[in-house]
Scaffold this motif. Structure first.
Motif, PDB file in Angstrom:
ATOM      1  N   ASP A   1      -1.432   5.771  52.228  1.00 24.04           N
ATOM      2  CA  ASP A   1      -1.289   4.591  51.370  1.00 24.04           C
ATOM      3  C   ASP A   1      -0.864   5.091  49.985  1.00 24.04           C
ATOM      4  O   ASP A   1      -1.697   5.391  49.139  1.00 24.04           O
TER       5      ASP A   1
ATOM      6  N   ASP B   1       0.490   3.652  47.445  1.00 25.32           N
ATOM      7  CA  ASP B   1       0.170   2.811  46.289  1.00 25.32           C
ATOM      8  C   ASP B   1      -1.251   3.048  45.785  1.00 25.32           C
ATOM      9  O   ASP B   1      -1.530   2.871  44.591  1.00 25.32           O
ATOM     10  N   SER B   2      -2.155   3.443  46.680  1.00 26.50           N
ATOM     11  CA  SER B   2      -3.547   3.683  46.284  1.00 26.50           C
ATOM     12  C   SER B   2      -3.819   5.152  45.973  1.00 26.50           C
ATOM     13  O   SER B   2      -4.923   5.506  45.576  1.00 26.50           O
TER      14      SER B   2
ATOM     15  N   ASP C   1      -2.701   9.078  44.193  1.00 29.84           N
ATOM     16  CA  ASP C   1      -2.195   9.579  42.915  1.00 29.84           C
ATOM     17  C   ASP C   1      -1.855  11.059  43.049  1.00 29.84           C
ATOM     18  O   ASP C   1      -1.743  11.578  44.164  1.00 29.84           O
TER      19      ASP C   1
END
Length: 297
Positions: free
Chosen positions: A72, A74-75, A77
């Motif tokens: 994922d 988008d979640s 980093d």
């Protein structure tokens, strides 16, 4: 002309030496991170002795499993990656797809689970806090891969049924189709668990072997023998499951490719850049300063 070539070689040498320094000190930290575009399927097959409540007895079955793992992005980093994993175990009977609905007429679904979790992009250890999905349990240890530059030592490896990390014991080195791997063993014997099935406590055993490509930490093969029983000893599931031959072949090929690319950038490039850069500086300095001495004379 001699002097111009000398200065060009000095500039090239300085550039290559800086490149070698960056490739040694900075680049590994950037490359030795799990990419955020992972979207893979892992195929396993085996046999199971499963209790059939309709018949009131156990039955022997051929089974297969498909584990789908996606990142994922988008979640995630720079340091942490969030995963979505779905594993579907079905009875390998007829032209069964990778997964079926629970109410399928042939009743070929054994289990399907979905898990959302986060791990460090380098050390592969579970991360909780703000990355933990609402409703998901906190995890500890490794979950779905080993760290980059895996060592010959024991690691904690998360077990969802146990609800705690188990010890993945390093047991040796083994070559799979020309690829050196580290072999780990997880052994759990008759561990009490709160829910062997929904709302019912039971006893759980696991005997699992995992083969890991140490440079990348990727799992290239896995074999497991799992037993689930009620507290009174009644057998619910006796499962033998392993990567298919095709999956092992694919995993080994991908591990070889990933390892080669990583070693090229972090090992070969720094050495070549340093050697060529040093020679360029020495030759360039000789041309420049030897020319100056000749002019002075």
């Amino acid at each position: 002309m001699r002097k111009i070539i000398g200065w060009l070689l000095l500039g090239l040498g300085a550039f290559l030496l800086v490149t070698a320094l960056l490739a040694t000190l900075w680049v590994p930290a950037q490359l030795e991170r799990t990419p955020l575009d992972v979207d893979t399927k892992t195929y396993l097959s085996g046999t199971a002795e499963k209790y059939n409540p309709t018949l009131g007895e156990t039955e022997d079955l051929d089974v297969k499993a498909t584990s789908t793992t996606q990142a994922d992005a988008d979640s995630s980093d720079d340091d942490v990656i969030v995963w979505v994993n779905t594993t579907c175990l079905v009875i390998d009977e007829g032209d069964v797809p990778e997964c079926v609905e629970a109410d399928e007429p042939l009743k070929r679904l054994v289990s399907v689970t979905t898990d959302v979790f986060a791990t460090g992009r380098n050390d592969a250890l579970a991360v909780n806090g703000k990355y933990r999905h609402p409703g998901a349990e906190e995890k500890e240890g490794l979950v779905n891969k080993f760290p980059f530059d895996t060592e010959k030592k024991d690691y904690p490896f998360w077990d969802g049924m146990l609800g705690a990390p188990a010890t993945a014991e390093y047991v040796g080195t083994e070559t799979l189709d020309g690829l050196e791997t580290y072999k780990f063993h997880i052994l759990l014997e008759e561990e009490p668990v709160d829910e062997i099935i929904a709302g019912t406590p039971g006893v759980y055993s696991q005997d699992k072997y995992i083969w890991v490509e140490p440079r990348t930490g990727g799992i290239v093969n896995q074999e497991q023998h799992e037993i689930r029983e009620l507290e009174d000893g009644m057998l619910l599931l006796d499962l033998n499951l392993a990567f298919t031959d095709e999956q092992v072949e694919k995993s080994v090929a991908e591990a070889k490719d990933n390892k080669s690319q990583l070693n090229l950038v972090t090992k070969t490039v720094p050495v070549v850049a340093f050697v060529v850069g040093l020679l360029s500086v020495l030759v360039g300095a000789f041309l420049v300063f030897a020319g100056r001495k000749r002019s002075g004379a």
